[in-house]
Write a protein that holds these residues in place. Structure first.
Motif: not given
Length: 103
Positions: A1-13
């Protein structure tokens, strides 16, 4: 069991970006706003859903600014789904467009 972690990925320009296509769906003309980091020749291609190239044009974009391409030949097109591609050097960007039957 682990915590939910949100990940935000910005694609490189990238060197080529389609910023906006409007109107979509279109009934007459449409315009494409795009950016390029190069002034190398570019190809604009409109392809039908069946894969037939119905329009092709070469452009010379300005680098680092918003470029606008205006498509004014829609009377030649039947209503349906099309793919608009911008190609420059080894990069290509494609968006789906729909031509409406009614105005």
């Amino acid at each position: 069991v682990s915590n939910v972690v949100s990940v935000h990925y910005d694609a490189p320009p990238t060197a080529l970006n389609i910023n906006k296509v409007e109107p979509n769906p279109f009934s007459e003309n449409f315009s494409v706003s795009f950016g390029s980091q190069s002034e190398a020749d570019m190809e604009v291609k409109l392809t039908s859903i069946s894969g037939k190239v119905v329009y092709r044009e070469s452009l010379k974009p300005e680098s680092g600014v918003e470029n606008i391409f205006q498509f004014k030949y829609s009377k030649q097109l039947l209503p349906g789904i099309y793919f608009l591609s911008l190609s420059q050097a080894d990069e290509q960007k494609t968006v789906k467009l729909i031509k409406r039957l009614w105005v």
